[in-house]
Design a protein around this motif. Structure first.
Motif, PDB file in Angstrom:
ATOM      1  N   SER A  86     -82.194 -39.085  21.482  1.00  0.00           N
ATOM      2  CA  SER A  86     -81.724 -38.262  20.387  1.00  0.00           C
ATOM      3  C   SER A  86     -81.229 -39.078  19.178  1.00  0.00           C
ATOM      4  N   ILE A  87     -80.461 -39.919  19.536  1.00  0.00           N
ATOM      5  CA  ILE A  87     -79.895 -40.633  18.253  1.00  0.00           C
ATOM      6  C   ILE A  87     -80.928 -41.409  17.502  1.00  0.00           C
ATOM      7  N   TRP A  88     -82.022 -41.944  18.196  1.00  0.00           N
ATOM      8  CA  TRP A  88     -83.202 -42.349  17.463  1.00  0.00           C
ATOM      9  C   TRP A  88     -83.981 -41.502  16.932  1.00  0.00           C
ATOM     10  N   TRP A  89     -84.305 -40.273  17.208  1.00  0.00           N
ATOM     11  CA  TRP A  89     -85.120 -39.324  16.653  1.00  0.00           C
ATOM     12  C   TRP A  89     -84.244 -38.787  15.365  1.00  0.00           C
ATOM     13  N   SER A  90     -82.850 -38.912  15.435  1.00  0.00           N
ATOM     14  CA  SER A  90     -82.132 -38.485  13.990  1.00  0.00           C
ATOM     15  C   SER A  90     -82.490 -39.603  13.151  1.00  0.00           C
ATOM     16  N   LEU A  91     -82.322 -40.760  13.671  1.00  0.00           N
ATOM     17  CA  LEU A  91     -82.494 -41.994  12.847  1.00  0.00           C
ATOM     18  C   LEU A  91     -84.144 -42.011  12.033  1.00  0.00           C
ATOM     19  N   GLY A  92     -84.850 -41.929  12.848  1.00  0.00           N
ATOM     20  CA  GLY A  92     -86.277 -41.845  12.428  1.00  0.00           C
ATOM     21  C   GLY A  92     -86.578 -40.894  11.402  1.00  0.00           C
ATOM     22  N   LEU A  93     -86.347 -39.519  11.664  1.00  0.00           N
ATOM     23  CA  LEU A  93     -86.431 -38.341  10.830  1.00  0.00           C
ATOM     24  C   LEU A  93     -85.784 -38.691   9.678  1.00  0.00           C
ATOM     25  N   SER A  94     -84.456 -39.155   9.503  1.00  0.00           N
ATOM     26  CA  SER A  94     -83.632 -39.188   8.510  1.00  0.00           C
ATOM     27  C   SER A  94     -84.364 -39.876   7.335  1.00  0.00           C
ATOM     28  N   ILE A  95     -85.180 -40.825   7.520  1.00  0.00           N
ATOM     29  CA  ILE A  95     -86.205 -41.427   6.563  1.00  0.00           C
ATOM     30  C   ILE A  95     -86.838 -40.578   5.578  1.00  0.00           C
ATOM     31  N   LEU A  96     -87.237 -39.322   6.079  1.00  0.00           N
ATOM     32  CA  LEU A  96     -87.671 -38.204   5.108  1.00  0.00           C
ATOM     33  C   LEU A  96     -86.755 -37.809   4.142  1.00  0.00           C
ATOM     34  N   LEU A  97     -85.435 -38.051   4.366  1.00  0.00           N
ATOM     35  CA  LEU A  97     -84.496 -37.538   3.433  1.00  0.00           C
ATOM     36  C   LEU A  97     -84.247 -38.441   2.396  1.00  0.00           C
ATOM     37  N   ILE A  98     -84.868 -39.665   2.272  1.00  0.00           N
ATOM     38  CA  ILE A  98     -84.450 -40.536   1.192  1.00  0.00           C
ATOM     39  C   ILE A  98     -84.919 -39.900   0.009  1.00  0.00           C
TER      40      ILE A  98
END
Length: 218
Positions: free
Chosen positions: A99-111
């Motif tokens: 779950s933490i890795w999913w949060s990290l990966g998807l957060s890139i789309l918020l740049i």
């Protein structure tokens, strides 16, 4: 009235002493509605106070989008934003490594140009990853409050030409509503699962956006 009071009590009890259920329950329609009503009962007066305080002196991207791309912003707010923001800011609250890795990966789309909130999010998520890998359980209450605060801060990107150094004292108030919504969404995520947090987020945004589209006078 009894049921809405119970929903409010359950919400406050969770915020005060949060917990993670072993299994999630489907949220009842009445509880879903009560949580929406409770949220708006807090957010509407809060927004009015900010208006009285002159916070609307800062340009907001919503004005441009409502003028030029009404239905585009509706699609983004109701469908895209919940599908992205809930996994980023709430999925990891079960403290599972995946779950933490999913949060990290998807957060890139918020740049975006507002990079500081995202950088803080990465620091926070990598800290959680470190703790979990060490076999330690992070403090759930702190995690909920931190993730809600970061959820609020990322919405600073909605403001254009905002001088953060000159008006830094406004920042907590500008994102206070999103912080409070983040607490409600955390309650839903940890009691009913990430799917219902996404649905609630979309319903909340729809309740705000659709009337704005129909009654906007740009």
């Amino acid at each position: 009235m009894k049921n809405i009071k119970q929903t409010y009590t359950n919400l406050i009890t969770f915020i005060t002493d949060p917990y993670l259920k072993d299994s999630f329950e489907k949220i009842r329609g009445s509880e879903f509605l009560y949580l929406l009503l409770i949220t708006f009962a807090v957010i509407i007066p809060y927004a009015y106070v900010l208006h009285l305080a002159g916070l609307d002196q800062f340009d907001h991207k919503m004005d441009f989008l409502l003028k030029e791309h009404k239905w585009l912003i509706a699609i983004i707010a109701i469908f895209v934003a919940p599908l992205l923001e809930e996994p980023v800011y709430r999925l990891h609250l079960d403290f599972k490594i995946s779950s933490i890795w999913w949060s990290l990966g998807l957060s890139i789309l918020l740049i975006s140009e507002v990079w500081i909130p995202l950088a803080l999010l990465w620091v926070y998520l990598f800290y959680l990853l470190y703790k979990v890998n060490q076999g330690e359980r992070p403090n759930l209450k702190y995690s909920i409050f931190i993730s809600s605060a970061l959820f609020g801060l990322v919405h600073l990107m909605n403001f254009t030409d905002f001088d953060y150094f000159r008006y830094f004292y406004w920042v907590p108030f500008m994102v206070g509503a999103q912080f409070l919504i983040g607490l409600v969404l955390s309650y839903i995520r940890l009691n009913h699962g990430i799917k219902w947090a996404i649905i609630f987020h979309g319903a909340y945004n729809a309740t705000l956006i659709i009337p704005a589209i129909y009654f906007y006078e740009g």
